[in-house]
Each structure stands twice: as structure tokens, then as C-alpha cells.
Motif scaffolding. Structure first.
Motif, mmCIF file in Angstrom:
data_model
loop_
_atom_site.group_PDB
_atom_site.id
_atom_site.type_symbol
_atom_site.label_atom_id
_atom_site.label_comp_id
_atom_site.label_asym_id
_atom_site.label_seq_id
_atom_site.Cartn_x
_atom_site.Cartn_y
_atom_site.Cartn_z
ATOM 1 N N GLY A 74 -36.229 -76.132 10.306
ATOM 2 C CA GLY A 74 -36.345 -76.604 8.941
ATOM 3 C C GLY A 74 -34.971 -76.717 8.314
ATOM 4 N N MET A 75 -34.918 -76.702 6.991
ATOM 5 C CA MET A 75 -33.649 -76.843 6.273
ATOM 6 C C MET A 75 -33.559 -75.748 5.209
ATOM 7 S SD MET A 75 -33.554 -80.976 5.686
ATOM 8 C CE MET A 75 -35.160 -80.967 4.893
ATOM 9 N N LEU A 76 -32.313 -75.275 4.941
ATOM 10 C CA LEU A 76 -32.046 -74.302 3.889
ATOM 11 C C LEU A 76 -31.049 -74.926 2.924
ATOM 12 C CD1 LEU A 76 -32.341 -71.395 2.762
ATOM 13 C CD2 LEU A 76 -30.274 -70.845 4.038
ATOM 14 N N ALA A 77 -31.357 -74.909 1.634
ATOM 15 C CA ALA A 77 -30.483 -75.490 0.606
ATOM 16 C C ALA A 77 -30.132 -74.427 -0.411
ATOM 17 C CB ALA A 77 -31.167 -76.675 -0.062
ATOM 18 N N MET A 78 -28.856 -74.412 -0.847
ATOM 19 C CA MET A 78 -28.384 -73.540 -1.907
ATOM 20 C C MET A 78 -27.474 -74.332 -2.820
ATOM 21 S SD MET A 78 -27.472 -69.900 -0.076
ATOM 22 C CE MET A 78 -28.751 -68.867 0.634
ATOM 23 N N GLY A 79 -27.429 -73.962 -4.093
ATOM 24 C CA GLY A 79 -26.558 -74.690 -5.006
ATOM 25 C C GLY A 79 -26.412 -73.979 -6.327
ATOM 26 N N LYS A 80 -25.468 -74.503 -7.117
ATOM 27 C CA LYS A 80 -25.233 -73.974 -8.460
ATOM 28 C C LYS A 80 -24.625 -75.059 -9.329
ATOM 29 C CE LYS A 80 -20.625 -72.072 -7.560
ATOM 30 N NZ LYS A 80 -19.807 -70.865 -7.596
ATOM 31 N N PHE A 81 -24.826 -74.929 -10.650
ATOM 32 C CA PHE A 81 -24.271 -75.881 -11.601
ATOM 33 C C PHE A 81 -22.805 -75.569 -11.851
ATOM 34 C CE2 PHE A 81 -28.779 -76.307 -12.772
ATOM 35 C CZ PHE A 81 -28.901 -77.704 -12.759
ATOM 36 N N VAL A 82 -22.038 -76.624 -12.158
ATOM 37 C CA VAL A 82 -20.664 -76.432 -12.619
ATOM 38 C C VAL A 82 -20.727 -75.724 -13.970
ATOM 39 C CG1 VAL A 82 -18.563 -77.571 -13.371
ATOM 40 C CG2 VAL A 82 -19.809 -78.419 -11.373
ATOM 41 N N SER A 83 -20.008 -74.621 -14.094
ATOM 42 C CA SER A 83 -20.060 -73.803 -15.299
ATOM 43 C C SER A 83 -18.663 -73.612 -15.869
ATOM 44 C CB SER A 83 -20.670 -72.434 -14.980
ATOM 45 O OG SER A 83 -19.853 -71.732 -14.061
ATOM 46 N N ASP A 84 -18.664 -73.105 -17.103
ATOM 47 C CA ASP A 84 -17.366 -72.828 -17.733
ATOM 48 C C ASP A 84 -16.615 -71.745 -16.988
ATOM 49 O OD1 ASP A 84 -17.897 -74.706 -19.666
ATOM 50 O OD2 ASP A 84 -18.738 -73.260 -21.093
ATOM 51 N N ASP A 85 -17.343 -70.766 -16.398
ATOM 52 C CA ASP A 85 -16.665 -69.714 -15.625
ATOM 53 C C ASP A 85 -15.954 -70.301 -14.417
ATOM 54 O OD1 ASP A 85 -17.538 -67.840 -17.392
ATOM 55 O OD2 ASP A 85 -19.300 -67.249 -16.209
ATOM 56 N N MET A 86 -16.631 -71.265 -13.754
ATOM 57 C CA MET A 86 -16.001 -71.877 -12.582
ATOM 58 C C MET A 86 -14.741 -72.646 -12.988
ATOM 59 S SD MET A 86 -17.596 -74.575 -9.864
ATOM 60 C CE MET A 86 -16.915 -76.046 -10.607
ATOM 61 N N ILE A 87 -14.819 -73.393 -14.113
ATOM 62 C CA ILE A 87 -13.652 -74.143 -14.571
ATOM 63 C C ILE A 87 -12.552 -73.184 -15.019
ATOM 64 C CG2 ILE A 87 -12.838 -75.841 -16.225
ATOM 65 C CD1 ILE A 87 -14.620 -76.934 -14.015
ATOM 66 N N ALA A 88 -12.955 -72.010 -15.587
ATOM 67 C CA ALA A 88 -11.947 -71.013 -15.985
ATOM 68 C C ALA A 88 -11.209 -70.489 -14.755
ATOM 69 C CB ALA A 88 -12.620 -69.878 -16.744
ATOM 70 N N ARG A 89 -11.945 -70.258 -13.647
ATOM 71 C CA ARG A 89 -11.265 -69.828 -12.405
ATOM 72 C C ARG A 89 -10.326 -70.925 -11.905
ATOM 73 N NH1 ARG A 89 -16.505 -67.999 -11.047
ATOM 74 N NH2 ARG A 89 -16.778 -69.763 -9.611
ATOM 75 N N LEU A 90 -10.785 -72.179 -12.013
ATOM 76 C CA LEU A 90 -9.931 -73.299 -11.589
ATOM 77 C C LEU A 90 -8.650 -73.332 -12.421
ATOM 78 C CD1 LEU A 90 -11.056 -76.845 -10.698
ATOM 79 C CD2 LEU A 90 -9.362 -76.595 -12.486
ATOM 80 N N ALA A 91 -8.796 -73.152 -13.756
ATOM 81 C CA ALA A 91 -7.617 -73.167 -14.625
ATOM 82 C C ALA A 91 -6.683 -72.013 -14.307
ATOM 83 C CB ALA A 91 -8.062 -73.098 -16.089
ATOM 84 N N ASP A 92 -7.253 -70.849 -13.963
ATOM 85 C CA ASP A 92 -6.427 -69.690 -13.614
ATOM 86 C C ASP A 92 -5.632 -69.953 -12.349
ATOM 87 O OD1 ASP A 92 -5.639 -66.872 -14.004
ATOM 88 O OD2 ASP A 92 -6.734 -66.583 -12.130
ATOM 89 N N ASN A 93 -6.264 -70.582 -11.358
ATOM 90 C CA ASN A 93 -5.562 -70.903 -10.102
ATOM 91 C C ASN A 93 -4.456 -71.929 -10.320
ATOM 92 O OD1 ASN A 93 -6.878 -69.215 -8.276
ATOM 93 N ND2 ASN A 93 -8.608 -70.586 -8.077
#
Length: 891
Positions: A182-201
Motif C-alpha cells: 500500500g502507500m503511507l502519506a505524511m504532511g504538514k502545512f507551512v506555518s509561521d514557526d517553519m518560516i521563523a526557523r528559515l529566517a533564523d537559518n
């Protein structure tokens, strides 16, 4: 106009024009260069932002691979047991992994179990709207499970809820065996926390936008165009950059906005201002210098020429020369005077030089005449008197020049009779013969003489030249003696030998050959061909050997049967060699009969030994196969055990966080206000910290076991790409900061160029290696410095060094620390409690050697340690810079 005034005007006009031109050029050239640099800086940060988004996708993809290659998931698709859901697909899992969706689908693409989560409210919800429809057969998230090699899917989707990071993998067993269930799917929405980590990097302010919603005015032209990035420098103090990230269908899914200061633009205007000021100042200085040069090189020369002309006019005889350098009219006048006087001097000097050269030539020829190491005599062909003789001829005859000059050559120095001169009387053009020179006292000297006719001052002379051949005659006598000596040596040499001409006829044999063949030399020489002593079927090949020795100028050898005169067969080794410059060959024979018998006995023993070795080899091969099967079972056990341990551990950590959050919200405030409950609150808070710390430590141990098992079993998924290692080092330095904050007396230094070139490998694995080494350095350092350094000074290699001033490593453990499960003593030296699984450095070595690199350590107890990693560099397109045949160990 006076020359001085005209020069000043021209100089001032040129300086003014030059200043205007350079000022305008600096505005266009320098300013444009800084603007281009600012654009490159912005584009590079936008590229890094897009890579960080892709890194988030890769993180979800890694987690999906971990769950999809798990026996429990594989079995859940079939039996749909509730225990799997209770232990795994729970709220704590979503919170721990920051997921918004987990879905299990059968081979037909139908959901077996799909669940979403709202991380802000910490509640389980339905799957994100529009996501399940993308999983239907034939849509972008569906997999062709019947294909020979199933390709997983990972990327972005633009859903109603916003940009969504998703990964889909086929479900297989823990050992990677199929077919997919079969197939396994996982995911998440783009969030402000993710963009904050991007800005920190990135170290820059960042924001995100949906492309289907109203966008900032500067970013609107990016949507619908073929461009992926857009830079806006309309503001004077700050610039903005936008990068578009496409979804799996190739349509825009996310726009990331970066804001950065326009320091480069400000620096460009500042540089131009300084340049203009420096130009004005340097122009003034240059003007003064030019005026000084003109004064010294032009005007002062004019005064000097004027004085010299007046001096010549007053005293024309005493001052004939005018000295003035330059190329103006005054210099041309001075040059004309000097040319006239110079021609007179040159004519006189030329005549004197020609006379001197002629005298020197006559002296040189006379020296050559006397220095030649051959006798030279000039004879008048009319009266045969000697006109001249060189020193070598006089010395050879033992006479003085007065005894020879003017005397007749017949009967004096030439043995030919009068009227029998080979050149004059017999009509020979050249006389070249061996003669005897009559010396003082009637003695004779053997010579090789040559006579030619020459002209001297219009008169014909006979030029007789000769050399002493006494030594040559002595050498001939010595050669005859040497020939007799070598003949005696050949006759008495220890090996049976013979000499044959190129037709194969024997011309000489030695005594050893007589003993081997059983025949006397007189009965063999010039009577037999040497091949007659060998079987008839071998004679053609032996004659070919003799020809090859002549053609190739190399000795030929073979092993054959030799027939003696009495009919006995002997086994011999034959060596045929062609003697240089003569048409004969030397054939040597070595009797190997006894040696052949010994070799036959040894061959029998060798065959018996090979049979014994073959039997033992089969037993070892069976043992190796059994060990391989045990290793496969070990890998399967470690994979399954790691998954089974991780599941309850995730639940423990999740419930611990929930209980701690509930107690903090409802119990801690009340407990702290009551004096009797305050110690209990403090103790519970401490216990929760211990549970969380040890849980994370146990998670790391499980991850190490799973990573090592995956690498050794060959099922590790390597996501190779070409990138600059400096980016990974930047991220590693930021990630190690929390560990450094716990070490009050330890500081971290990082020294490496902003660009180290390119390597081709898995970015996440290189980050794992660097973090592991930095973590070990911090762990074993009480106080001092932990340094991360890197360079690419050695062609074709990137070298990364992690240095610390910690406790150090004993010499006998420098290699053992890379072995599996090897653990050193804790850094304080007071406890034997292990600091980990002993697998971290083992995994580092496996990763580095996977990419043809090398890792090692240099250390002394009490003086710190230095871990060194070398990785091969590549071109930007991934082509290697270094030949693969080069030895990594020599690096």
C-alpha cells in the motif's frame, strides 16, 4: 607664444578633461558593479531559502520512509488492528513530529486510516480538505505499485488550508522486501514557526504568502511569469526578495519573502564619493609633479643648450661636442653636430679595428697550425723543398725547424725515391697510404699520410698531413693476444657452449660440450649443424630461434631434449645469443635432467596439497554463508526492535509533555502558593525534566542503532546532491549552541571560507557527521575552546577539522574509538557510566567512507583532540575534480 606658457596651458586643459572623464566613468562602472553584487547577494539568499523549504520536505520524507519500511505498518494494511492506531497514530505523534496529516492507503489507493491534527489547538481533526482527492489513482500523489521500481512522491501542494508539505512512499517490510502492500502519506502545512526557523537559518527577516491570495505589489508580477525569483530595490534603505516554490503539478504553491538591508548600495555611493575626492587630490598632486618634470626635462635643457651653443661660438676648437638628450628641434640640432664628428671618428676607428683583426687572424692561424695534433708539412712541388712544418711534425721527427725548412723531402723525411712522388710524378690526386717517417738518427716512425694540392699567395704547394700509428699497430698486436686469450676462456668455460654461423654450422665447441655430447671437437667443428643434436621435429623451431636472436637483437631460450653421440637423451636449457657486429651466434646448453626429475616429484606433492586446500576452502565457504545469514537475521532484528522501541517511547514522551502541561496549567500555581506543596512541585518538575532528557537520550540510541543497521544492510536511502559544505557548517554551528549554553566555561570558534567549493553527497548525512563530532567535542571539554575549521587548500579535497581542548584520548585508543560499541570513560574521569551507544563515530566513518573520504583523529591525553574529515571535491555539475584511482589514504 613662449614654450613655457604653451606647456602650462596644455597641461591644465588635459588635467581638467581627465578629471571630468574619470568622475563620470566611476558613476557608471563602480556603481553598476556594486549594484550587480547586491543582486547576486539577494539571489543567493533566495536560493538558500528555497533549499531550506526543500529541506523541510526532505525531513517529512525521511519520517515517511521510516514508517513505510516497518513490519507493523505492513501488517496494519492487512489486519487494520486497533493496537497500531492506539500506539502510533495518536495526538502525541502529531505534536512530537509537527505533522498535520498521517494516512495509510491500500494498493487501490483507498484510505485504510487517515487522520489530521490542528497543532495550534492540539486537537485531532479530519484530513486537510482536498488532500484525499489527490491520492486517487492517476492523481499526483498516487503511486504505481505494480511498476518494477516504485518511485516515491515528495513536494508541495496548495490546498484550501494553505501550502502543504507532503511525502508518499510504498509500504514494504522492515528489510525492504516487497511487493508494496500500500502507500503511507505524511504532511504538514507551512506555518509561521517553519518560516521563523528559515529566517533564523538565513539570518534575515522572512515571511510567506499564498500565490492564490492578494500579494504585495512588488511580488505580483512573479505569479504567472516564467521567473522563479524576483528582487525589488525600489526602497532606498531596504530591499525585498521573493522566491516562488512550485507544487508537484508545476504550479506556484508558496512564495517566500525576504527583507535585507541595502548596505552594499550605500557602500557604493560612499565609495564613489571617496573616489572623487581622492581623484581631485591626486590630480592636484599630479599637476605639480608634471610641472616639476617639464621644468627639469624641457625648460632647463633649453637653457643648457643655449649656453653650449654660445660656448661653441666663442671657442669652436676647444668645444666641438654638444651634449643634449631628447627628441625636440634643439636635440636634433645637437645630434647633427655630433653625427658629423662621429662619422670622422668612426672611419678612423674602423680602419684601426680592421688592421688589428687581420693581425689577430694571422696569429690565430699560426697557433692552430702549431696546435694541431697531426703532422703538417708544406712542400714545393717543383723542387720538392720543405716550405714549412708544424710543431707536431718537428717533434715526431726529432728535428728543429732550421734542420727541415729549405731541405728536399726525398730521402730526408719521405722514403719515396726521386721521380716517384705519388702526387707530382704518378698523377694521383690524393696520396692516402701507410708510410714510414724518417726521423733523426735514421729511425722510422709508422704513419698514415695524406697529400693534397693547396694554394698559398698564388703559388701551388703540396700539403702533407700524417698521424702516428705506432699505438694502432701495438693495439692490433694486443687484439691478436686478446683473441687467443678469449678462445682459451671459451674452451674452458663451465657451461657447454658452441659457436655457429648464421646457417647453423658449428665453428667451435668447448670442452664441456665435448663431455655433454660425447664427441670430440675435431669431429664436430665444420662437420655438424648444431640442430643435428636435437629431435628432427624441433629443428625448425631452433633455426627460427637463431633468426629471432639476429632480428630482435635479444637472446632466445628454450627447454628441449638433447641427443648425445651415444644415443642418450638429456633434458637441457638452450640459450641462443647473437654476437654484435659479427655473423655468428653463441649457443649455451645447461643440463637440467636431474632438475626435471625433482620438479616432477614436487608437482605430485603440489597436486595433493591443492586437493587438501580445495576441501578446506569448501568448508570455509559454507561457514561464511552461515555467517551472512546470521548477519541478515541480526539486521532484521535490529530494524524491527528499533521500530518497536520507538513506538512506546514516542507515547511516553508525548504523554509526559501532556501531563507536564496539564500540571503546569492547573496544579503548579496552587502548589507553589502552599508552603507544604512547594517541595513536591519542585521535585515533580525535576522528575519530568529527567524523564524528558533520558527519553531523548534513548531516542538517540535507537536512531543510532537504526542508522548503523540501515547502512550496513545496504537499505539506507542516500539523497545525493551537489552543494557547498560551508552551508552545512553554518547550520551545524547554530544547532550546537544549545549544548554550549550548558557549558559555562566552553566557547565555540568557527573558521572557514564563505565558499569551500562543491561536494556530491547526502546533505543531511554530512550535517549528521559534523554535529556528532561537535557534540563529542563539547561533551569531553570542561573549559576552553571547541573550534570548527575547514579549508580546500589541497587540490581536490575539502578538509573539515573539529578541535577541542578537552581531556584527550590515549594513543592506544585512537583507532579503537571508531569501532562499534566502543566507549571511553566519562569526561570527568569519576564515573564509568557510558556516554552513549558507542556508535556515533562508527556511523561517521561509514558515511565518510561511503563517499570515498577519510576520517581520523589526532590527540594526546590532557591536550585535547582534533577530528579530521577529508571529502573529495566535485565540479558544480557533479564531475569529480580528483582521479578515482588516487589513494585516499595518501591524502
Amino acid at each position: 607664444m613662449r614654450l613655457r606658457k604653451a606647456t602650462v596651458l596644455i597641461l591644465l586643459a588635459s588635467i581638467a578633461a581627465l578629471a571630468v572623464i574619470l568622475t563620470l566613468a566611476s558613476e557608471y562602472i563602480v556603481g553598476a558593479g556594486f549594484d550587480e553584487l547586491e543582486v547576486r547577494y539577494g539571489e543567493r539568499n533566495l536560493e538558500r531559502a528555497e533549499r531550506l523549504v526543500r529541506t523541510e520536505v526532505a525531513g517529512i520524507d525521511n519520517l515517511t520512509v521510516d514508517w513505510a519500511t516497518w513490519d507493523a505498518t505492513y501488517e496494519f494494511v492487512v489486519d487494520r488492528n486497533e493496537e497500531y492506531i492506539r500506539e502510533n497514530i495518536i495526538l502525541e505523534t502529531f505534536l512530537e513530529q509537527e505533522l498535520n496529516f498521517i494516512g495509510v492507503f491500500n494498493r487501490a489507493g483507498e484510505p485504510v486510516y487517515a487522520l489530521g491534527a490542528a497543532l495550534e489547538t492540539e486537537e485531532l481533526t479530519a484530513p486537510p480538505e482536498g488532500l484525499l482527492s489527490r491520492m486517487e489513482p492517476g492523481r499526483v500523489l498516487s503511486l504505481d505499485l505494480d511498476a518494477e521500481e516504485v518511485e516515491p512522491v515528495k513536494g508541495l501542494l496548495l490546498l484550501e488550508g494553505g501550502p502543504f508539505l507532503v511525502a508518499v512512499h510504498p509500504i514494504v517490510r522492515s528489510d525492504g522486501a516487497g511487493p508494496p502492500n500500500g502507500m503511507l502519506a505524511m504532511g504538514k502545512f507551512v506555518s509561521d514557526d517553519m518560516i521563523a526557523r528559515l529566517a533564523d537559518n538565513l539570518g534575515l527577516p522572512a515571511a510567506w504568502h499564498r500565490p492564490d491570495r492578494p500579494l504585495p505589489e512588488a511580488a505580483q508580477e512573479l505569479v504567472g511569469s516564467s521567473r522563479q525569483t524576483l528582487l525589488d530595490f525600489s526602497e532606498h534603505d531596504a530591499g525585498k526578495g521573493f522566491v516562488e516554490v512550485d507544487d508537484l503539478d508545476g504550479a506556484p504553491a508558496l512564495i517566500v519573502e525576504l527583507t535585507f538591508d541595502r548596505d552594499i548600495h550605500a557602500q557604493s555611493h560612499k565609495t564613489i564619493r571617496y573616489f572623487v575626492i581622492a581623484l581631485v587630490v591626486s590630480t592636484l598632486i599630479f599637476s605639480m609633479c608634471v610641472m616639476l618634470v617639464i621644468e627639469r626635462r624641457v625648460l632647463s635643457r633649453l637653457d643648457r643648450l643655449n649656453r653650449q651653443v654660445r660656448e661653441v661660438a666663442k671657442n669652436p676648437g676647444s668645444a666641438p661636442w654638444v651634449h643634449l638628450d631628447g627628441r625636440d628641434e634643439l636635440a636634433e640640432l645637437a645630434q647633427g653636430i655630433n653625427t658629423m664628428l662621429g662619422e670622422i671618428v668612426q672611419a678612423y676607428t674602423s680602419l684601426d679595428r680592421e688592421l688589428t683583426a687581420r693581425r689577430a687572424s694571422e696569429t690565430f692561424l699560426a697557433q692552430i697550425f702549431d696546435a694541431v695534433k697531426a703532422g703538417i708539412i708544406l712542400v714545393d712541388p717543383v723542387d720538392f723543398t720543405v716550405q714549412d712544418a708544424n710543431s707536431f711534425a718537428l717533434e715526431l721527427m726529432g728535428r728543429s725547424r732550421e734542420d727541415v725548412i729549405g731541405k728536399k723531402c726525398h730521402g730526408f723525411i719521405c722514403p719515396a725515391e726521386a721521380g716517384r712522388c705519388p702526387v707530382v710524378d704518378l698523377g694521383n690526386t690524393v696520396d692516402l697510404s701507410v708510410r714510414q717517417l724518417i726521423a733523426e738518427g735514421g729511425g722510422v716512425v709508422p704513419i698514415l699520410k695524406s697529400v693534397n694540392r693547396v694554394q698559398r699567395d698564388g703559388h701551388e704547394l703540396l700539403l702533407e698531413t700524417f698521424i702516428d700509428i705506432s699505438e694502432i699497430q701495438e693495439a692490433e698486436d694486443a687484439l691478436k693476444l686478446s683473441e687467443e686469450m678469449y678462445r682459451a676462456i671459451f674452451r674452458n668455460t663451465g657451461a657447454a657452449s658452441l659457436i655457429a654461423d648464421m646457417a647453423g654450422m658449428i665453428t667451435m665447441v668447448n670442452e664441456e660440450f665435448e663431455r655433454l655430447a660425447g664427441i670430440q671437437a675435431a669431429d664436430v667443428e665444420l662437420r655438424y649443424f648444431w640442430v643435428d643434436f636435437f629431435p628432427q621435429e624441433d629443428q625448425r623451431a631452433l633455426l627460427a630461434m637463431q633468426r629471432n636472436a639476429d632480428d630482435l637483437q635479444e637472446s632466445q631460450h628454450a627447454k628441449l631434449t638433447f641427443n648425445t653421440a651415444n644415443g642418450e637423451e638429456r633434458f637441457v636449457r638452450i640459450l641462443v645469443a647473437k654476437l654484435p657486429r659479427v655473423n655468428v651466434c653463441v649457443i649455451s646448453l645447461q643440463d637440467l635432467t636431474e632438475q626435471q626429475q625433482t620438479e616432477t616429484a614436487l608437482r605430485t606433492i603440489q597436486q595433493e596439497l591443492e586437493e587438501t586446500v580445495s576441501s578446506r576452502t569448501k568448508e570455509l565457504r559454507d561457514a561464511v554463508e552461515e555467517l551472512k545469514e546470521m548477519d541478515r537475521l541480526k539486521s532484521a532484528f535490529l530494524s524491527s526492535a528499533s521500530h518497536e522501541l520507538r513506538t512506546p517511547l514516542t507515547s511516553v514522551l508525548g504523554y509526559t509533555k501532556l501531563i507536564r502541561k496539564t500540571l503546569r496549567r492547573h496544579f503548579w500555581p496552587t502548589g507553589r502558593r502552599k508552603e507544604a506543596l512547594a517541595p513536591i512541585v519542585q521535585e515533580l518538575e525535576s522528575n519530568f525534566k529527567i524523564i524528558e532528557r533520558e527519553g531523548k537520550r534513548l531516542t538517540q540510541i535507537i536512531d543510532d542503532l537504526l542508522d548503523l543497521n540501515t547502512i550496513e544492510s545496504g537499505s539506507m536511502v542516500w539523497r545525493d546532491e551537489v552543494f557547498d559544505p560551508a552551508e552545512v557548517l553554518d547550520q551545524a554551528v547554530r544547532n550546537i549552541q544549545p549544548a554550549l549554553q550548558k557549558r559555562e566555561f566552553v566557547k565555540c570558534e568557527s573558521t572557514y571560507p564563505r565558499s569551500l567549493g562543491f561536494v556530491r553527497m547526502d546533505r543531511a548525512r554530512l550535517h549528521q557527521v559534523v554535529i556528532n563530532l561537535l557534540d563529542n567535542a563539547v561533551k569531553f571539554t570542561h573549559q576552553g575552546t571547541v573550534a570548527l575549521r575547514a579549508s580546500n587548500k589541497e587540490a581536490g579535497w575539502v578538509e573539515i577539522r573539529v578541535e577541542d581542548s578537552g581531556v584527550g584520548i590515549p594513543k592506544e585508543e585512537l583507532e579503537a574509538i571508531f569501532d562499534k560499541f566502543y566507549q571511553t570513560q566519562s569526561p570527568d574521569g569519576l564515573s564509568d557510566k557510558p556516554l552513549g551507544t558507542g556508535l556515533g563515530l562508527t556511523i561517521c566513518r561509514r558515511i565518510v567512507e561511503r563517499y570515498h573520504g577519510r576520517i581520523w583523529v589526532e590527540s594526546e591525553p590532557g591536550r585535547g583532540s582534533t577530528f579530521i574529515v577529508r571529502l573529495p571535491m566535485t565540479e558544480k555539475d557533479g564531475k569529480p575534480l580528483r582521479n578515482k584511482s588516487e589513494d585516499v589514504g595518501a591524502a
